[in-house]
Design a protein around this motif. Structure first.
Motif, mmCIF file in Angstrom:
data_model
loop_
_atom_site.group_PDB
_atom_site.id
_atom_site.type_symbol
_atom_site.label_atom_id
_atom_site.label_comp_id
_atom_site.label_asym_id
_atom_site.label_seq_id
_atom_site.Cartn_x
_atom_site.Cartn_y
_atom_site.Cartn_z
ATOM 1 N N PRO A 1 0.827 -1.204 0.000
ATOM 2 C CA PRO A 1 0.000 0.000 0.000
ATOM 3 C C PRO A 1 0.879 1.279 0.000
ATOM 4 N N VAL A 2 0.565 2.250 -0.927
ATOM 5 C CA VAL A 2 1.271 3.555 -0.978
ATOM 6 C C VAL A 2 0.243 4.659 -1.162
ATOM 7 N N SER A 3 0.593 5.839 -0.728
ATOM 8 C CA SER A 3 -0.306 6.987 -0.841
ATOM 9 C C SER A 3 -0.063 7.687 -2.182
ATOM 10 N N LYS A 4 -1.133 8.262 -2.707
ATOM 11 C CA LYS A 4 -1.019 9.055 -3.926
ATOM 12 C C LYS A 4 -0.478 10.459 -3.644
ATOM 13 N N ASP A 5 -0.452 10.799 -2.368
ATOM 14 C CA ASP A 5 0.122 12.081 -1.963
ATOM 15 C C ASP A 5 1.641 12.027 -2.185
ATOM 16 N N LYS A 6 2.142 12.992 -2.939
ATOM 17 C CA LYS A 6 3.563 12.995 -3.297
ATOM 18 C C LYS A 6 4.465 13.064 -2.082
ATOM 19 N N ASP A 7 4.132 13.952 -1.143
ATOM 20 C CA ASP A 7 4.971 14.113 0.040
ATOM 21 C C ASP A 7 4.991 12.825 0.852
ATOM 22 N N VAL A 8 3.864 12.185 0.919
ATOM 23 C CA VAL A 8 3.779 10.922 1.687
ATOM 24 C C VAL A 8 4.554 9.836 0.962
ATOM 25 N N PHE A 9 4.397 9.788 -0.382
ATOM 26 C CA PHE A 9 5.079 8.762 -1.165
ATOM 27 C C PHE A 9 6.603 8.945 -1.078
ATOM 28 N N GLU A 10 7.078 10.191 -1.065
ATOM 29 C CA GLU A 10 8.508 10.448 -0.978
ATOM 30 C C GLU A 10 9.111 9.787 0.252
ATOM 31 N N GLN A 11 8.355 9.691 1.328
ATOM 32 C CA GLN A 11 8.866 9.087 2.556
ATOM 33 C C GLN A 11 8.616 7.576 2.601
ATOM 34 N N LEU A 12 7.878 7.047 1.606
ATOM 35 C CA LEU A 12 7.555 5.620 1.587
ATOM 36 C C LEU A 12 8.305 4.849 0.496
ATOM 37 N N LYS A 13 8.806 5.562 -0.513
ATOM 38 C CA LYS A 13 9.398 4.861 -1.653
ATOM 39 C C LYS A 13 10.712 4.167 -1.299
ATOM 40 N N ASN A 14 11.361 4.609 -0.244
ATOM 41 C CA ASN A 14 12.589 3.951 0.217
ATOM 42 C C ASN A 14 12.484 3.885 1.739
ATOM 43 N N ILE A 15 11.955 2.785 2.220
ATOM 44 C CA ILE A 15 11.570 2.705 3.628
ATOM 45 C C ILE A 15 12.285 1.561 4.317
ATOM 46 N N ASN A 16 12.682 1.776 5.580
ATOM 47 C CA ASN A 16 13.297 0.736 6.411
ATOM 48 C C ASN A 16 12.285 0.306 7.484
ATOM 49 N N LEU A 17 12.125 -1.024 7.600
ATOM 50 C CA LEU A 17 11.149 -1.566 8.572
ATOM 51 C C LEU A 17 11.820 -2.620 9.442
ATOM 52 N N THR A 18 11.386 -2.673 10.662
ATOM 53 C CA THR A 18 11.842 -3.740 11.577
ATOM 54 C C THR A 18 10.708 -4.758 11.733
ATOM 55 N N ILE A 19 10.997 -5.971 11.268
ATOM 56 C CA ILE A 19 9.963 -7.033 11.263
ATOM 57 C C ILE A 19 10.141 -7.882 12.535
ATOM 58 N N LYS A 20 9.041 -7.910 13.294
ATOM 59 C CA LYS A 20 9.008 -8.789 14.497
ATOM 60 C C LYS A 20 7.813 -9.761 14.355
#
Length: 308
Positions: free
Chosen positions: A286-305
């Protein structure tokens, strides 16, 4: 010449005396001789008479000789007088010529002296003229220099006056420009102050809007992070060995949520393998169509537990 005449007279007298002495001392000449000298044989009285005749002839001859000698002497004297007269005349002529030559020489010397004096006076006159010309030239030069100096001074004074006028005009112009600049600066200062106040106002409003927007973006990012994490948890195959374990992953997404790359950043091996499989299985996230939001989601680091 007198000695020659005397010698001639003495010679004739000696000859006459010799003939007379010969006639009185010696006997009559031999007949042969008498025949030779005379056709008749003279008598003794005739001999005396002959001697007397011979004496008269001698005397007559001497007189003739004396007359000739006198005439010759007179002619010689006349010739000598003529010579002396001609010599005297020649001497007088030479003396006259000498005097004439002397006079001519004196005249020549006088003329040379006059010429030299005239040349000296002419030279002196030329020198005086040259000096006068030099003085006149110097005076003309000084006059010209004075005129040039006066002209230069006038030009300088005029230039100074023009410079003063120009400087005064420049000063007034600068003052006017300074006043105008001051007015313009004050206007710009007021304008800048107003703009600053406006900018500050806008900045405050922008900051407020940005803060609101940031909050909205953060909220949206958090929301989509949560959705992405939920999608991964759905596809995550867990094991008891993964309990209390985790893995940090980096995910790169396209504008439509397509997973373009996923890699492990470190963590439990089993959890990391399961997390990578779960992302790949999801294919899109899932990604947002909002550009500012997408800019912070297109290269994202997640910690999987893993959730049990």
């Amino acid at each position: 010449m007198n000695s020659s005449i005397i010698k001639s007279v003495l010679l004739h007298l000696g000859l006459g005396g010799f003939l007379w002495a010969t006639a009185n001392i010696h006997p009559p000449a031999p007949k042969v001789m008498e025949v030779t000298l005379n056709s008749a044989i003279p008598e003794p009285d005739n001999a005396v008479s002959a001697v007397t005749v011979d004496q008269k002839q001698v005397e007559q001859k001497i007189a003739e000789l004396q007359k000739k000698e006198d005439a010759k002497k007179r002619a010689e004297d006349k010739r000598i007088r003529d010579l002396e007269r001609r010599a005297a005349n020649a001497r007088k002529q030479r003396e006259a010529e000498a005097r004439n030559i002397k006079n001519l020489e004196q005249q020549r010397k006088a003329k040379e002296k006059e010429k030299a004096q005239a040349e000296a006076e002419a030279k002196k006159a030329r020198e005086i003229e040259q000096k006068e010309r030099a003085k006149a030239k110097q005076a003309e030069k000084q006059k010209q220099e004075a005129e040039n100096a006066a002209k230069a001074a006038a030009d300088k004074r005029k230039a100074e006056e023009e410079a003063l006028k120009k400087a005064e005009a420049e000063r007034k112009k600068r003052e006017a420009e300074a006043k105008e600049r001051a007015k313009e600066a004050e206007r710009k200062r007021q304008q800048a102050l107003q703009e600053q106040m406006l900018q500050e106002q806008l900045a405050k409003e922008q900051a407020a809007r940005s803060k609101i927007r940031q909050q909205q973006v953060v909220s949206e990012v958090d929301k989509y992070r949560a959705l992405i994490m939920a999608r991964i948890q759905q596809n995550l195959l867990i094991d008891e060995k993964m309990k209390n374990q985790q893995c940090r992953v980096n995910i790169r997404l396209g504008f439509n949520g397509l997973v373009t790359q996923v890699k492990s950043l470190g963590g439990d091996k089993l959890v990391c393998e399961a997390a990578l499989r779960a992302v790949r299985m999801a294919d899109t996230l899932p990604v947002s169509k909002d550009k500012d939001v997408f800019e912070q989601l297109k290269n994202i680091n997640l910690t999987i537990k893993p959730e049990f």
